[in-house]
Design an enzyme around this catalytic site. Structure first.
Site, PDB file in Angstrom:
ATOM      1  N   HIS C  57       2.211   0.115  12.508  1.00 37.70           N
ATOM      2  CA  HIS C  57       0.849  -0.197  12.952  1.00 37.70           C
ATOM      3  C   HIS C  57       0.554  -1.692  12.863  1.00 37.70           C
ATOM      4  CE1 HIS C  57       0.371   4.058  12.830  1.00 37.70           C
ATOM      5  NE2 HIS C  57       0.472   4.115  11.518  1.00 37.70           N
ATOM      6  N   HIS C 219      -0.380   7.704  15.655  1.00 29.83           N
ATOM      7  CA  HIS C 219       1.007   8.169  15.494  1.00 29.83           C
ATOM      8  C   HIS C 219       1.398   8.994  16.709  1.00 29.83           C
ATOM      9  CE1 HIS C 219      -1.052   8.036  11.575  1.00 29.83           C
ATOM     10  NE2 HIS C 219      -0.009   7.323  11.244  1.00 29.83           N
TER      11      HIS C 219
END
Ligand SMILES: Nc1ncnc2c1ncn2[C@@H]1O[C@H](COP(=O)(O)OP(=O)(O)O)[C@@H](O)[C@H]1O
Ligand SMILES: Nc1ncnc2c1ncn2[C@@H]1O[C@H](COP(=O)(O)OP(=O)(O)O)[C@@H](O)[C@H]1O
Ligand SMILES: [Mg+2]
Ligand SMILES: [Mg+2]
Ligand SMILES: [Mg+2]
Ligand SMILES: [Mg+2]
Lengths: 223, 331, 331, 223
Positions: C57, C219
């Site tokens: 991320h 995700h």
């Protein structure tokens, strides 16, 4: 404004035909550029000459030179990439070549050659390029040579001779454009592809040939 | 084509409008000329700095307008130099009594547009000078081209001349500094994937799943060679070696190291590449004094990186560390 | 898979090593625990702020460690919460007499790891408190899940609590501020493409060339619906509408607007999206006071964006405008 | 250290078999998780139990509780994702359930049930989950119920009875894991996929079944 049958009108006819050819062949010229370049040649030319046609009636026509300067300004103003500066310069130098000839009616074949030579010199200077680099110069210069030679052979200076000169220009430009196929590009985006540029004609040279052909084909129908 | 785009012809204009909306206090947008300028330009006491190029390389250069960097940027359409007139109009708007420095990456179209604009501006009595940037080492045989290309190294030129101008340096001095940075900056890039110009709608070239383009240009121009995809450490090694050997950089040199993402490569990978490059330089005795990891000069959505090295001296260390305020910030 | 990667198992470690090499003066890397911390932490006079999550991320959260933001970040493997012990070891290292605030995005694995670490730390006498972030509006029916997910809104929580801690606020106060930011932050994202985890080597899901995932998780979890690719203005309109209606935001509100790239979308497109979102809000009478355009919380190489709105008041405007020094900088 | 024939040794056997099963089935468990989850379940479990096996001889074995606590620590320390905290908590709670039984040799079937119940309660608490959420609890709890019932029916307490209890555990766990197929996931990454989680068994529940089966299959060959 000049009457349809003057030399000045022939100049307008030539410029308008160039502009229409650019607009009508956007797709074809772009596809040619996509082979070894970045595919934007048709788009760039068409966007500029579209405006030339749209603004056509508004151009200052005090002298042939003023008129060509207006065309040059539109192209320089609105066309980006490599073609904007090159074609803009070409028209600007053509304007300079006839700046001592204020009379539309007095423009002759020698003036035409002077304008073409000046345009080619302008492109060379602006593009740091020369004949043999696989650019539009490889159509423009042989075409100018052929026109000059044909004028040197003399004629009656009448309508038949002018049409014949136009045909000579078209034939020589096409042959010269075809002859760019085996060349390797030395200038422009194409040159980074190195040998991948061999085997297809230069888009700029083809554009010159297509324009010259359309001028010859429609010479007798010009108004 | 999967992009956030409306009519592709409006892509650049809509991007610039967003940029202006996001920076209402500091930037001004002039739609007629694709022009982004500092709201407070020109500053009488400061040389103005202008850079333009095709669009598609963001954050170069429109997002680098601000105090300490550019006074204005004038982008063309995607991957197309701006019309000369756009450059000229830009120069007029930021003309300062101390002069205007025009920064140009060395491509045919850009060179011509900026040279024409320089001439036009000088005819108006504006003191304008052009500086060409050509840091890309990947074009080896420049006899077939207009010479080396300007790529991510342009960031360092902008930063140094922007800082010097902010401190009041005159046009000669600013030009000297920019020329010096260009002379010690070297870059090489590589692509994992092609990029897709919005108006074209399909990738600019074909790159098989197991191949990469080494020495790619920022418009997708081919570089040194196409080769097989390998582990990051092997590919990065080749990039760094090509850059180091070109200047050449030598043991004892202090350098700035930039790992620049080409648009589609996430920052996690960029830091991984950075670590590999940093260690390779350390092994050569080359000391990284300042690091740059992120996107500086991109090629739309191309996955890939470029590595830039700049040889530092005290003057450049001082200029690179100077403050700046540009749209690219994170908080 | 086309990525800059060596052995995929080393991806996170090599990225963190690069990050540490790029920031030698300000960061410390503890390889045993995947831990990135401020070199000068803990500060006796300041609550320490810790955030962890899966990797992939970036720049969240390892590249947000620095003065004014996080004191440490402890990432897990790609898209996997860190082991509780990594969190515990991190908390021990930055434990300050004023306490430690743990920021956690609301996912099962992360919640559990941080709760366990909090218990372990408290058993050691460390004053630790956990704050869950759940700004994602795309999970509509939370009865089937552990509730809403934490996504890019976490940036605003980090920034506000980081600024407050820097000014000496105590743990109660810092916790109050973080809770408040979370309560007025709303986000929704969408994907144009799937992402490819390095260890998996292939895309996490299949998305046809003409489809997008609306409300995607960071995700790659599915969101509200899969739908046809449309023009940017239509897709952005739906994102903004979903976010606005959720809080709801209303005419007269002052907001922070973030357009966050998910990793594969170039910044030019992000600014285009920003412009569309800004104008839509203006039409609703919602005033954008501060803008954020770039990558904040990504999903590896996923092409896509998220839009975050935060309702501002004077306290938050002050905290968001505070200075910070983190690895993500451009010059 | 306890001798091969004590109850303590049975506990070691069970734990070691769980660990070996996790390591040997990394691929299968991962593939099961890839159907509706994110495919990392096999990887996470294997990484943790790999270390349990590597550190096997170094664990403190003063009491059964100490031993289980060491196992729990390794899992908590090294396993991330959701499985690390869940399985770590399970072992930690099992350790607590027998903390008043320092004698390896005195551990009995009732202790086994107490450890399983404590593990399930720990997972429930840690995971905010319960039976019916389509998780490993849906295998673990029915299995524990079956074992408790079998023990209530009485027996000779000898080797034959122990083997039979292990078989009951295996059979009930497998049936329960199979029964998760039509369920919709309410917890974990799977739950975001909503109805897409219906139609495949829960990876965690299957793992419990595979472990119980291997224990039953190798019970008589334990050393
Ligand atoms: N330096 C140059 N000098 C003369 N002509 C050039 C030069 N570079 C390019 N050209 C001509 O321009 C054409 C390509 O134009 P265009 O596609 O607009 O430029 P670009 O290469 O920047 O995309 C070529 O086919 C060639 O005829
Ligand atoms: N909240 C929970 N409570 C109990 N068990 C859970 C919970 N969440 C997930 N599980 C179990 O964990 C398994 C998945 O583990 P893993 O793949 O490591 O987690 P993640 O979903 O974070 O990727 C599921 O099959 C399920 O049995
Ligand atoms: Mg072209
Ligand atoms: Mg071009
Ligand atoms: Mg996971
Ligand atoms: Mg999983």
């Amino acid at each position: 404004m000049s009457s349809p049958s003057t030399q000045g009108s022939d100049l307008e006819f030539v410029v308008r035909t160039i502009a229409r050819t650019a607009v009508d062949n956007e797709q074809q010229f772009g596809d040619l550029d996509a082979v070894a370049g970045d595919g934007d040649f048709g788009y760039s030319l068409a966007r500029g000459f579209e405006i030339v046609l749209a603004d056509w009636d508004t151009f200052d026509r005090a002298t042939p030179s003023d008129f060509l300067k207006r065309v040059a300004m539109v192209i320089s103003k609105r066309v980006g990439g490599t073609s904007g500066p090159l074609w803009g310069t070409a028209f600007l130098r053509a304007a300079a070549a006839v700046k001592d000839q204020p009379d539309w009616a007095a423009l002759n074949g020698r003036d035409a050659v002077a304008m073409l030579r000046a345009a080619a010199e302008g492109i060379k200077a602006r593009g740091r390029s020369d004949i043999g680099d696989k650019t539009l110069l490889d159509a423009l210069i042989p075409m100018t040579d052929a026109v000059e030679q044909r004028l040197g052979e003399g004629g009656d200076g009448g309508a038949a001779e002018a049409a014949d000169v136009a045909r000579v220009a078209a034939t020589s430009a096409r042959a010269a454009a075809d002859a760019t196929t085996p060349m390797q590009a030395m200038r422009g985006r194409q040159s980074y592809t190195g040998e991948r540029s061999i085997g297809s004609p230069d888009p700029g040279a083809v554009a010159v040939a297509v324009m010259a052909e359309r001028i010859a084909d429609t010479w007798d129908a010009r108004d | 084509m999967k992009k956030f785009v409306n009519d592709p012809k409006d892509f650049v204009a809509e991007m610039l409008e967003g940029l202006a909306l996001a920076n209402p206090d500091t930037l001004r947008y002039v739609p007629e000329y694709n022009l982004i300028m500092r709201a407070d330009a020109p500053q009488e006491a400061k040389v103005s700095i202008v850079q333009g190029s095709g669009s598609g390389h963001e954050p170069a250069h429109v997002m680098s307008v601000g105090k300490g960097m550019l006074d204005a940027a004038c982008p063309g359409d995607v991957f197309a130099a701006p019309p000369a007139d756009f450059v000229y109009e830009t120069v007029k708007r930021v003309a300062s009594p101390k002069g205007v420095l025009l920064l140009v990456n060395n491509y045919t179209g850009d060179r011509m547009a900026f040279e024409m604009a320089e001439e036009l501006a000088q005819a108006d009595g504006i003191e304008a000078r052009t500086l060409f940037i050509d840091d890309d080492v990947s074009v080896e045989d420049s006899t077939y081209t207009v010479g080396r290309r300007g790529v991510a190294g342009n960031f360092f030129v902008m930063k140094a001349v922007g800082a010097a101008a902010e401190r009041g340096a005159d046009l000669d001095e600013v030009h000297r500094i920019g020329t010096k940075v260009n002379s010690v900056a070297r870059t090489m890039g590589m692509a994992l994937t092609a990029c897709t110009p919005p108006a074209k709608g399909s990738p600019l070239f074909e790159l098989p799943a197991d191949e990469v383009e080494m020495g790619v240009g920022i418009h997708g121009e081919p570089g040194r060679r196409r080769e097989k995809l390998r582990q990051a450490k092997d590919m990065v090694k080749d990039l760094v070696t090509a850059v180091v050997e070109d200047l050449p950089f030598a043991s004892g040199d202090r350098v700035a190291l930039m790992v620049n993402g080409l648009g589609g490569t996430p920052i996690g990978e960029l830091y991984l590449v950075y670590g590999l490059a940093h260690k390779q330089l350390a092994d050569l005795g080359i000391q990284v004094h300042r690091s740059y990891v992120g996107e500086y000069c991109t090629s739309l959505d191309m996955a890939g990186v470029s590595v830039t090295l700049v040889r530092l001296d005290d003057e450049l260390i001082d200029l690179f560390g100077a403050p700046a305020e540009i749209p690219i910030r994170v908080f």
